[in-house]
Structures are given as C-alpha cells and as structure tokens.
Scaffold this active site. Structure first.
Site, PDB file in Angstrom:
ATOM      1  N   GLY A  95       0.814  -1.203   0.000  1.00 47.25           N
ATOM      2  CA  GLY A  95       0.000   0.000   0.000  1.00 47.25           C
ATOM      3  C   GLY A  95       0.848   1.254   0.000  1.00 47.25           C
ATOM      4  N   SER A  96       0.295   2.317   0.526  1.00 47.60           N
ATOM      5  CA  SER A  96       0.938   3.623   0.461  1.00 47.60           C
ATOM      6  C   SER A  96       2.094   3.735   1.442  1.00 47.60           C
ATOM      7  CB  SER A  96      -0.081   4.727   0.757  1.00 47.60           C
ATOM      8  OG  SER A  96      -0.473   4.680   2.125  1.00 47.60           O
TER       9      SER A  96
ATOM     10  N   GLY B 205       0.617   5.065   4.960  1.00 48.52           N
ATOM     11  CA  GLY B 205      -0.078   4.040   5.733  1.00 48.52           C
ATOM     12  C   GLY B 205       0.854   2.936   6.180  1.00 48.52           C
TER      13      GLY B 205
ATOM     14  N   GLU C  99       5.433  -3.335   1.244  1.00 50.49           N
ATOM     15  CA  GLU C  99       5.797  -2.794  -0.072  1.00 50.49           C
ATOM     16  C   GLU C  99       5.098  -1.451  -0.175  1.00 50.49           C
ATOM     17  OE1 GLU C  99       4.274  -3.054  -4.422  1.00 50.49           O
ATOM     18  OE2 GLU C  99       4.740  -5.061  -3.692  1.00 50.49           O
TER      19      GLU C  99
ATOM     20  N   CYS D 290       2.553  -1.243  -9.078  1.00 56.86           N
ATOM     21  CA  CYS D 290       3.676  -0.837  -8.226  1.00 56.86           C
ATOM     22  C   CYS D 290       4.980  -0.789  -8.991  1.00 56.86           C
ATOM     23  CB  CYS D 290       3.792  -1.773  -7.035  1.00 56.86           C
ATOM     24  SG  CYS D 290       3.626  -3.519  -7.438  1.00 56.86           S
TER      25      CYS D 290
END
Length: 506
Positions: free
Chosen positions: A239-240, A243, A263, A300
């Site tokens: 995710g971000s 976060g 990641e 990604c």
C-alpha cells in the site's frame, strides 16, 4: 454468474456480522452493504489463529501442499462470480481479472510444488565430533520453522494477487502459519468470495478453521489492533508509504517488536543509454508509454521516470512519447480517492522546480488521463519531491548532460522495486558502470524490457531498499517469499524420536 454478497466477516470459518455497516463504491453496477470490522473481531480472529498454530505448524508439507491446491481449486470454481463482481468493484477489465486470477491460483500451486521438495527448509547438519580436541562438537541440526500467526493487509490495486489469497497469504500458509486478513474496502465483494473459497478448502482438507480469518472494512482502529495484537508474529502489507510507515512504526513499538514486510512505493526509473536511444529511441518511447499507462498506471512497478542524455534524440523520444500518450483514452481508477490523489500528485509535479508540462488533462469521476513532464537533472536533484511516487499514468523525463551526470542521478534515487537499463552493444561499458549503482538501488534490474508484469517464479525478487519496501532482504513475490514467515531453529543433541519429521534427511 451473479454473486450477492453476504456482507459478513469470516472468523475461523464462521460468518460474523456487526451492526455497523459500510457500503461499497463500485465503478459500475450495484453497491452492497458489508459489516465493519473492529478491534473485538480482530481479537477473536487472532485468538483462533493462535489456537490453530501448533497443529498447523506440525502438519506435513504434503498436507499443506494439498491445502494450497484446494484453495486454488475453490477459487477457480468461483471464477465467474469473482470476475463479475471484481470488474464492478474496481473497474478493471474482465480479461485483466481473469489473468490475475490465473496468477493467483498458479502461485498457490507453485508454492505447493515448492514446499513438497523441501529445499526451502534450508536443512543443515553438523555431525557430532565427540573426540575433537580441545573440545568435542555436539550434534547440530537446523531448519526453518513457522513463526506464528501472520497478519495480511489486502492491496487496493490487485484484488486477487495481492489480497485475500494473494502472495502474502499463500506464503504464510505454505510456511505453516495461520493468517488473519484485513480486507481492502475497495473490493470487499471480491475479497469475500475468495475468503469463502479458503474456508471451503480448509473444510475439505479437515483442517482447523482458525487457520484463516477475514475482517472486512473498519477504521484505523481495526488495522492498529491487528498489528499490535501480541499473537501476531509478522505483517504483510502492500500500500501507500504513509499508511505502511504508520503500521511499521506500530510493529516496532510493540513490547515484542515483529517484522513488517511492507511494499510501500516506487517510481522504477528507466535509464535509456545513448546508443540505444540513437538506434531505437522511438520503439523505447512507445514501449514506455504503454507500460506507463497499463492498468491506468496502477502498478507498483509502473516505470514513472525515464532518464536520458539531452539532445536531438531526447527531443525525438519526448515527442514520440507525448504523441503516444495523447492517443490513450482516460481509464477508470480503482477508487475515487485514488483518482483525486493522482490529480493532486500531477498538480504537485507541475509546480516542481524547473518542471515543464508536456501533456496534462483533467479527470472525470474516477477516470484518469496520462500526464507527462520533463526536467533537467540539476533541477530534479534539487527538488526531492519530484522523486515521490504519483500513483497513476504519469511520466517524468529527466534530461542529463552526459553519462557522468546520468550516474549522479542514478546515485540520487532512494530504494526502488525495479531499475531498467535500455542499452545496445555500444552501451556495454556504461551499463557495466551503472549496474552496481542499480543493484544497490533496486530489488530487480532489467535490461531492454519494461518492469510492469511481475513473473511469479523461483528467482523473482519483488522488494528493495526503503521506501520500496521495509525489508530489503525479502521479496513478496516468488517462492523465496515463504522465507519471510519462517525462522531458523537449531536442535542440539536431540534424540531422533524428538526431531521434527522434516529433519529426517536420510
């Protein structure tokens, strides 16, 4: 086939509903209600996982392989339902979801085959040397053992391959670790069907239902409860950066810190070397435009930056890329929030030091159009904000003065998932010079291809130095990913009757 979601959580094989509900926000089709997760449900799931751990960790590799194959079979049995609701929720085309489902089930079967062979256990044996002087040596045996229940956070951009039964879950189950999944609210219906498939597979295999739970939705408190629960021993996250870093900090601050395999973000730079630019600059530009906009840029491994030596060939490369991107129609993004974040990122990019806008467009609802910018190397290195990931079909061309400045730019990048060299025979010396820099930067180095499309295989590395991931020694794709959820245990002078069966190397 139409699937009407039941909207419940899956806690150790049971459907559990809560009074609080949230409504999905599909790209098209019908919205559905789902129960909202909370810390109490997380606690129930973690408690069930802890109870299930000892027996699951002691199962044979064959039994776990059969489970992984059963999960794959159950997912395929629900193929039409998954494709239908997955396309509605995410806006992804059916062909993409079908391919992703094949990747997901193929990964499960690959892991089953891999653990059957046993090599991943890294078994070692130093025989006793009772007569050694000046001191005898004991009998030493070592192998990898499962670490305990694992928390997995579903990803927004891969509703199958990086979500409920995706790489993190498959790796943990292969290792012998129960899993508690925090489903992503962007595709709760898809996650629900896949969760039902795992529950069905466990029942068919006669295994403890506490091996798997799915908690849907929920606010930040549910995620925080999951990573701080003392029964959880590792976390998998895609995710971000913001976060992921927040969850990473929580894992590190626990009384018992645990590994956080996150990641988080990558711009995946592509270095176009001079001879390749001269010989096939147009083809590289077209390929880059295609990779940049694949899946609305929501990969990604999206190659968001191209680095090339300034001059006429660079002008031609930029012109070809701009023309190609102008032909790409707006594409639906996964959520309205992502579409807005993409526009915000494009706005920030346009205001960067020395940045020239080559192509820009607005957006309607969740539809994102390509953006393209260029900047000279000195300005790029002076404005570190230009290296931040913009999740979507956005590209930045960095023009360098010469090979020496290209190396300087390469050394300025933070950790990346991938780095690409576009080179011809005449670029070999420069490529050889850049390679050690790229090895240090990225988990995967490519030549004359594009990084979108991650092969699920034994040799794949999908990870890299921070901020690409939080653990540079790990990968979230490929059979090596199983090792994240194992730890080495040494058995000294244990009698044969007490040794784990997998240590029988006769």
């Amino acid at each position: 086939m139409t699937h009407t979601p039941h909207g419940a959580h899956l806690i150790a094989g049971e459907r559990v509903s809560t009074a609080a509900r949230f409504i999905s926000d599909p790209a098209h089709g019908t919205a559905h209600e789902f129960s909202v997760g909370n810390p109490d449900l997380v606690g129930q799931a973690c408690a069930a996982a802890e109870v299930a751990f000892d027996n699951f960790a002691a199962t044979s590799r064959e039994d776990r392989a059969v489970l992984l194959e059963a999960v794959a079979d159950q997912i395929e049995a629900r193929a039409e339902e998954i494709t239908a609701i997955g396309s509605q929720e995410t806006g992804l085309p059916e062909a993409r979801l079908q391919g992703e489902r094949g990747r997901t089930t193929g990964q499960l079967r690959l892991f089953a085959d891999h653990i059957r062979k046993g090599d991943y256990l890294d078994r070692r044996h130093d025989s006793a040397l009772p007569d050694r002087q000046p001191l005898p040596r004991p009998d030493l045996r070592m192998m990898q053992r499962p670490i305990g229940p694992v928390a997995v956070f579903g990803a927004s951009n891969f509703p199958l391959a990086f979500s409920v039964a995706g790489g993190d879950t498959a790796a943990a189950l292969a290792a012998g670790c129960p899993v508690v999944v925090k489903g992503h609210s962007a595709h709760p219906g898809t996650g629900e069907i896949v969760g039902d498939a795992i529950v069905a597979a466990l029942a068919l295999c006669g295994m403890d239902p506490g091996i798997f739970s799915l908690v849907q939705g929920g606010k930040r408190d549910a995620g925080e409860a999951l990573v701080t629960d003392p029964r959880i021993k590792a976390v998998g996250f895609t995710g971000s950066l913001g976060g992921g870093r927040a969850l990473y900090n929580l894992c590190a601050a626990r009384p018992e810190p645990i590994p956080f395999f996150g990641e988080l973000g990558s711009v995946n730079p592509m270095f176009v070397l001079p001879e390749a630019l001269l010989a096939r600059g147009q083809a590289i530009a077209l390929g880059w435009a295609g990779s940049l906009t694949m899946g609305a840029g929501q990969f990604c491994t999206n190659p968001g930056i191209a680095v090339l030596v300034d001059g006429p060939q660079a002008d031609a490369f930029v012109a070809t890329t701009t023309e190609a991107l102008q032909q790409v129609a707006p594409q639906t993004m996964l959520t309205p929030g992502m579409a807005q974040a993409y526009l915000d990122g494009a706005t920030r990019m346009a205001k960067g030091q020395g940045v020239q806008t080559l192509l820009a467009a607005g957006a309607e609802d969740r539809a994102a159009a390509p953006h393209l910018y260029q900047v000279h190397a000195a300005d790029w290195m002076a404005d570190r904000g230009l290296s931040d990931e913009v999740f979507g079909p956005l590209g930045l061309v960095i023009r360098v003065e010469n090979a020496k400045q290209m190396e300087k730019v390469a050394r300025s990048f933070a950790g990346q998932l991938t780095a690409t060299l576009q080179l011809d025979d005449g670029d070999t010396d420069l490529g050889r010079h850049l390679l050690p820099v790229l090895e240090r930067m990225a988990g995967r180095v490519l030549a004359n291809s594009f990084p979108t499309g991650v092969e699920v295989a034994h040799a794949m590395v999908h990870g890299g130095p921070y901020p690409a991931s939080t653990n540079f020694g790990a990968t979230s794709v490929g059979t090596l990913s199983i090792r994240r959820f194992l730890r080495p245990v040494c058995y000294q002078n244990l009698p044969q009757a007490l040794l784990p069966r997998d240590l029988d190397m006769s």
